[in-house]
Design a protein around this motif. Structure first.
Motif, PDB file in Angstrom:
ATOM      1  N   SER A   1       0.823  -1.212   0.000  1.00  0.00           N
ATOM      2  CA  SER A   1       0.000   0.000   0.000  1.00  0.00           C
ATOM      3  C   SER A   1       0.859   1.264   0.000  1.00  0.00           C
ATOM      4  O   SER A   1       0.523   2.254  -0.664  1.00  0.00           O
ATOM      5  CB  SER A   1      -0.921   0.014   1.221  1.00  0.00           C
ATOM      6  OG  SER A   1      -0.168  -0.001   2.420  1.00  0.00           O
TER       7      SER A   1
ATOM      8  N   LYS B   1       2.498   1.786  -3.450  1.00  0.00           N
ATOM      9  CA  LYS B   1       1.504   2.334  -4.373  1.00  0.00           C
ATOM     10  C   LYS B   1       1.285   3.822  -4.116  1.00  0.00           C
ATOM     11  O   LYS B   1       1.188   4.629  -5.053  1.00  0.00           O
ATOM     12  CB  LYS B   1       0.187   1.567  -4.209  1.00  0.00           C
ATOM     13  CG  LYS B   1      -0.893   1.983  -5.177  1.00  0.00           C
ATOM     14  CD  LYS B   1      -2.158   1.142  -4.960  1.00  0.00           C
ATOM     15  CE  LYS B   1      -3.268   1.598  -5.894  1.00  0.00           C
ATOM     16  NZ  LYS B   1      -4.527   0.833  -5.667  1.00  0.00           N
TER      17      LYS B   1
ATOM     18  N   ASN C   1     -10.559   0.233  10.245  1.00  0.00           N
ATOM     19  CA  ASN C   1     -10.002  -0.204   8.952  1.00  0.00           C
ATOM     20  C   ASN C   1      -8.881  -1.217   9.146  1.00  0.00           C
ATOM     21  O   ASN C   1      -8.725  -2.140   8.341  1.00  0.00           O
ATOM     22  CB  ASN C   1      -9.494   1.004   8.155  1.00  0.00           C
ATOM     23  CG  ASN C   1     -10.605   1.696   7.380  1.00  0.00           C
ATOM     24  OD1 ASN C   1     -11.418   1.040   6.733  1.00  0.00           O
ATOM     25  ND2 ASN C   1     -10.658   3.010   7.465  1.00  0.00           N
TER      26      ASN C   1
ATOM     27  N   ARG D   1      -8.754  -4.926   7.584  1.00  0.00           N
ATOM     28  CA  ARG D   1      -7.646  -5.404   6.740  1.00  0.00           C
ATOM     29  C   ARG D   1      -7.042  -6.701   7.257  1.00  0.00           C
ATOM     30  O   ARG D   1      -6.089  -7.206   6.692  1.00  0.00           O
ATOM     31  CB  ARG D   1      -6.569  -4.326   6.631  1.00  0.00           C
ATOM     32  CG  ARG D   1      -6.953  -3.187   5.684  1.00  0.00           C
ATOM     33  CD  ARG D   1      -5.753  -2.337   5.303  1.00  0.00           C
ATOM     34  NE  ARG D   1      -5.260  -1.562   6.411  1.00  0.00           N
ATOM     35  CZ  ARG D   1      -5.710  -0.342   6.732  1.00  0.00           C
ATOM     36  NH1 ARG D   1      -6.689   0.201   6.041  1.00  0.00           N
ATOM     37  NH2 ARG D   1      -5.206   0.321   7.742  1.00  0.00           N
TER      38      ARG D   1
ATOM     39  N   ASP E   1     -14.111  -7.910  -1.735  1.00  0.00           N
ATOM     40  CA  ASP E   1     -13.592  -6.693  -2.386  1.00  0.00           C
ATOM     41  C   ASP E   1     -12.877  -5.832  -1.357  1.00  0.00           C
ATOM     42  O   ASP E   1     -13.467  -4.918  -0.773  1.00  0.00           O
ATOM     43  CB  ASP E   1     -14.738  -5.920  -3.043  1.00  0.00           C
ATOM     44  CG  ASP E   1     -14.224  -4.800  -3.948  1.00  0.00           C
ATOM     45  OD1 ASP E   1     -12.986  -4.575  -3.971  1.00  0.00           O
ATOM     46  OD2 ASP E   1     -15.043  -4.154  -4.618  1.00  0.00           O
ATOM     47  N   PRO E   2     -11.586  -6.099  -1.105  1.00  0.00           N
ATOM     48  CA  PRO E   2     -10.849  -5.376  -0.049  1.00  0.00           C
ATOM     49  C   PRO E   2     -10.763  -3.870  -0.283  1.00  0.00           C
ATOM     50  O   PRO E   2     -10.639  -3.102   0.667  1.00  0.00           O
ATOM     51  CB  PRO E   2      -9.450  -6.014  -0.089  1.00  0.00           C
ATOM     52  CG  PRO E   2      -9.642  -7.327  -0.778  1.00  0.00           C
ATOM     53  CD  PRO E   2     -10.755  -7.124  -1.748  1.00  0.00           C
ATOM     54  N   GLU E   3     -10.793  -3.433  -1.559  1.00  0.00           N
ATOM     55  CA  GLU E   3     -10.634  -2.010  -1.858  1.00  0.00           C
ATOM     56  C   GLU E   3     -11.937  -1.222  -1.724  1.00  0.00           C
ATOM     57  O   GLU E   3     -11.918  -0.010  -1.615  1.00  0.00           O
ATOM     58  CB  GLU E   3     -10.083  -1.842  -3.291  1.00  0.00           C
ATOM     59  CG  GLU E   3      -8.711  -2.446  -3.506  1.00  0.00           C
ATOM     60  CD  GLU E   3      -7.655  -1.815  -2.613  1.00  0.00           C
ATOM     61  OE1 GLU E   3      -7.681  -0.584  -2.441  1.00  0.00           O
ATOM     62  OE2 GLU E   3      -6.826  -2.562  -2.056  1.00  0.00           O
ATOM     63  N   GLN E   4     -13.064  -1.911  -1.763  1.00  0.00           N
ATOM     64  CA  GLN E   4     -14.354  -1.245  -1.721  1.00  0.00           C
ATOM     65  C   GLN E   4     -14.736  -0.875  -0.288  1.00  0.00           C
ATOM     66  O   GLN E   4     -14.704  -1.715   0.604  1.00  0.00           O
ATOM     67  CB  GLN E   4     -15.438  -2.162  -2.321  1.00  0.00           C
ATOM     68  CG  GLN E   4     -16.831  -1.555  -2.360  1.00  0.00           C
ATOM     69  CD  GLN E   4     -16.917  -0.352  -3.292  1.00  0.00           C
ATOM     70  OE1 GLN E   4     -16.252  -0.324  -4.337  1.00  0.00           O
ATOM     71  NE2 GLN E   4     -17.705   0.636  -2.919  1.00  0.00           N
ATOM     72  N   LYS E   5     -15.106   0.394  -0.089  1.00  0.00           N
ATOM     73  CA  LYS E   5     -15.543   0.839   1.244  1.00  0.00           C
ATOM     74  C   LYS E   5     -16.997   0.431   1.439  1.00  0.00           C
ATOM     75  O   LYS E   5     -17.872   0.858   0.674  1.00  0.00           O
ATOM     76  CB  LYS E   5     -15.396   2.360   1.354  1.00  0.00           C
ATOM     77  CG  LYS E   5     -15.828   2.914   2.695  1.00  0.00           C
ATOM     78  CD  LYS E   5     -15.688   4.439   2.714  1.00  0.00           C
ATOM     79  CE  LYS E   5     -16.207   5.018   4.020  1.00  0.00           C
ATOM     80  NZ  LYS E   5     -16.111   6.503   4.036  1.00  0.00           N
TER      81      LYS E   5
END
Length: 807
Positions: free
Chosen positions: A228, A231, A410, A414, A496-500
């Motif tokens: 992360s 990125k 969060n 994770r 979907d780990p990226e979706q809030k």
């Protein structure tokens, strides 16, 4: 002569006694661990050690516990008072086996088989000579001061250099009767007891010393390798049109600005300074609920302390208390404003990590901070942050800032496997050094920037500050909370780990409010807060001393017989004792006339004393509202009182973070208490006993300013039902200023724009600001509020609202 009475051992114990200073955890084992003085007791220790048993002997003598040198005699069987899991470690060669100690377990179990009424308590005892957790790159120092399995030579060095930091920790007793009845008395059970004890001692050591400390630079390089953060660095390079190397250097600068640099050596030095400081400032620190937190640590929870924020003392006090309660001081999220020399570097080495007030859309800073926080959780460091974001200027809890709570949640989403538990903490003081400054800021004076000169100025003004209060509230385990709010959360995040998730923001808001509620549930009612509450309810902030003492007795009895929660603490002693304490602290003044003594608050201190009253106003607001209903009505049915409180309670809950589980039941309990105390009689209706009217009027006065605010709001809504939220907030605030000027209301929170904002949000949630609002509800609550006001105040509000509407 018994072995422990030999001249040689007596000489060694005499030397050790003068080298060692021992701290006991918990301070009162009988009260905190429910030890039974009438039952036989044996100690379980990890390793056989003459110095450990000598240190234990000193402590047991002070606590009134059996000496470890006295044998345990039960049913004619004589056994050692101390059972060890392993023999002592010689300088050379192998450690002695544990067969003698297993045999001792067997003998004790066998006695229980013969005598069904016998129940020996096995009390685990851990000793720690110093509390250094060690570092990832430890070499020679770790070898010399080996703490897990020292030889006698190493133990001598530890006593010599670390003897002033010796901790003895007692744990909850194990019932041998239960073990014998449930599992039998054979050798297998003795082995099982030994295995369980080993696990216990291993966990206890981790609770006491904490996880191994990382090398700071190695930690930075590890974080920079995370997916992360790599990125985020790439995105920073593209958005700022710089090279990835430059973006990486920026990330390192952020890490250096944020990261703590915990030093056990500094903590040991700070412990001595803080011991001197607390002894200088306070006559005592009152602690409630530490044992439940210690158990959470022991059970492997990742602990996040979430205290209220009254003073800069909060950082120091909580860390100090945790250290003395056998837990590791947490890593603390501190405002970047505290990162000034010399305080900043000292705080950083004491475990503080610094956070900017606002991230301002800085994605790289956000990513760096989030990754650092994740790393703290992953490595098992406890963390502390203030969800209010800043210190309360009024004494009430502030509306929570949800950023850190959202980041913590969060981290759980994770994939942290260990349970992450928020521990709300109520911090209170008989004297807050900054109160005078707070009221200057509320009156419009610009806040001063923190500096070293402020620190020196504060130290110069040290005096008698009374007592401090640290109450641990009901913990909230995030995994359990998520299971309640979103039962399928694990699958959603895995898909979907990226979706809030859509439920995340509402869940964070609910969690933040629950944290604040649990803090207030653990409030401490002290001499200063209670006496301020009574005196500020009078017209001249003064009361005849005997009447003040009688009113305080009523409040103390109310809190004890109808407890707000089990986490709340109540001052010891009676009203007379509380008044004397307040006078000794110079919080109040006393003057005498031929009719007796009058206790009062000086006019110049009245606004400051509202701060202390506001610390506990939520404990009395409902009883005060009930008293107001009773004193404004000659006769009133019980159910009507319950209905009035039910109408106002959602607003009280919103502004005071109240957590009464069953409001009607609580109202009935308070009414029953008033009847039991002879204040009220009940036939078909409730009637105040005339000679006790003054006591109920005093109690009722505490809610008067709150009712005035509600009267302003509901009179406005009744006259102008279509008002927008922003308009209601500004008009309410304007009318409050007018009312305050005309009727002498000085409490800072009465004029607090943020408070009217909080109330308007709640009004919208309750449907009072909706297009399809039920006007009959608004009119009913308006009439209820108006009926509980003084006629002059009611006239001012009604006239002002009507005149404004006409204009």
């Amino acid at each position: 002569m018994p072995k422990h009475d030999s001249l040689w051992l007596k000489s060694l114990r005499w030397i050790q006694k003068h080298l060692v200073h021992t701290i006991v955890v918990p301070q009162d084992p009988f009260a905190d661990l429910n030890l039974d003085a009438s039952r036989p007791l044996a100690y379980v220790m990890k390793t056989e050690s003459l110095s450990d048993i000598a240190a234990l002997s000193e402590i047991t003598a002070k606590l009134g516990l059996p000496s470890p040198y006295e044998p345990l005699v039960a049913n004619g069987v004589i056994a050692p008072r101390v059972v060890c899991l392993q023999g002592r470690k010689p300088l050379f060669g192998e450690r002695a086996g544990n067969e003698p100690f297993l045999e001792c377990f067997m003998r004790l179990l066998a006695v229980h088989k013969e005598r069904p009424e016998l129940d020996i308590q096995l009390v685990p005892v851990s000793l720690y000579w110093g509390r250094t957790p060690g570092k990832e790159d430890d070499t020679m120092k770790a070898a010399v001061f080996e703490r897990e399995n020292p030889t006698w030579l190493r133990k001598c060095l530890m006593i010599l250099f670390l003897g002033r930091h010796n901790f003895v920790q007692f744990s909850n007793a194990v019932s041998l009767r239960y073990m014998a009845d449930e599992h039998g008395t054979d050798m297998g059970i003795a082995h099982k007891l030994a295995r369980v004890a080993r696990v216990h001692f291993r966990r206890q050591r981790k609770v006491m010393t904490g996880p191994v400390l990382p090398n700071r630079q190695a930690l930075f390089h590890s974080l920079l390798k995370s997916e992360s953060l790599r990125k985020a660095i790439q995105e920073e390079a593209v958005s700022k049109k710089i090279s990835e190397t430059q973006a990486r250097e920026t990330a390192i600068e952020y890490l250096d600005e944020i990261a703590a640099d915990y030093s056990d050596s500094l903590v040991r030095i700070a412990e001595r300074f803080l011991t001197w400081l607390w002894n200088k400032l306070y006559s005592g620190i009152n602690i409630k609920g530490a044992e439940q937190v210690r158990q959470l640590h022991h059970d492997g929870h990742e602990i996040v302390y979430v205290p209220c924020h009254r003073s800069h003392m909060d950082y120091l006090l909580l860390s100090y208390i945790l250290y003395y309660q056998g837990m590791v001081p947490p890593h603390i999220a501190a405002g970047i404003n505290l990162n000034f020399w010399p305080a900043g570097p000292m705080f950083r080495r004491g475990g503080a990590f610094f956070i900017r007030r606002s991230f301002n859309g800085n994605k790289l800073y956000t990513a760096v901070f989030r990754e650092y926080l994740d790393q703290l959780f992953a490595k098992g460091y406890s963390v502390e942050y203030f969800s209010e974001g800043g210190r309360s200027r009024t004494g009430r809890l502030l509306a929570p800032k949800t950023g850190m709570i959202a980041m913590t949640m969060n981290s759980v989403l994770r994939g942290i496997e260990r349970p992450v538990t928020l521990v709300p903490v109520y911090l209170g003081y008989d004297h807050v050094m900054e109160v005078a400054t707070y009221h200057k800021e509320l009156s419009g004076k610009k806040k001063k920037k923190e500096s070293v000169w402020q620190v020196f100025g504060a130290i110069r003004k040290l005096g008698n500050f009374g007592q401090g209060y640290v109450n641990f509230g009901e913990p909230i385990t995030l995994q359990n909370f998520l299971n309640e709010r979103a039962p399928n959360w694990r699958n959603e995040v895995a898909d979907d780990p990226e979706q809030k998730p859509s439920w995340l923001t509402p869940a964070v808001n609910v969690l933040a409010n629950r944290v604040m509620t649990n803090i207030n549930d653990a409030a401490a009612a002290s001499s200063v807060t209670l006496t301020s509450l009574v005196l500020l309810a009078t017209d001249q902030n003064a009361l005849e001393r005997s009447l003040l003492e009688r009113q305080l007795d009523l409040y103390l009895t109310l809190l004890k017989k109808v407890p707000y929660t089990t986490y709340t603490s109540v001052a010891e002693g009676d009203g007379k004792h509380l008044v004397q304490q307040g006078l000794e602290l110079n919080k109040f003044v006393v003057c005498a006339d031929p009719l007796g003594e009058i206790v009062s608050i000086e006019a110049s201190q009245a606004v400051s004393m509202t701060y202390y009253r506001n610390n506990i106003i939520h404990l009395f607001i409902v009883p005060s509202l009930i008293a107001s209903c009773l004193t404004h009505n000659e006769q009133i049915p019980r159910q009507q009182v319950v209905s009035i409180v039910a109408d106002f309670y959602p607003l009280l809950k919103a502004e005071l973070f109240m957590g009464i589980k069953d409001v009607p039941a609580y109202v009935n309990q308070v009414l029953d208490f008033f009847i039991e105390q002879g204040l009220v009689v009940e036939t078909d209706t409730l009637t105040v006993v005339p000679e006790h009217t003054s006591q109920l009027l005093l109690l009722a006065s505490s809610v008067s300013e709150t009712l005035q605010r509600y009267a302003i709001i509901f009179n406005l809504l009744a006259n102008r039902p279509k008002m927008e939220r922003s308009e209601l907030e500004s008009e309410s605030h304007l009318l409050a200023q007018r009312l305050g000027a005309l009727h002498g209301i000085t409490a800072p929170e009465f004029y607090d724009k943020k408070l009217y904002g909080t109330l308007s949000v709640k009004l919208k949630e309750l449907g009072y600001l909706a297009d399809n609002q039920d006007k009959s509800n608004i009119n009913r609550i308006r009439d209820q509020a108006n009926s509980l006001l003084r006629p002059s105040v009611k006239q001012t509000i009604v006239a002002s609202v009507t005149a404004e509407h006409t204009v």
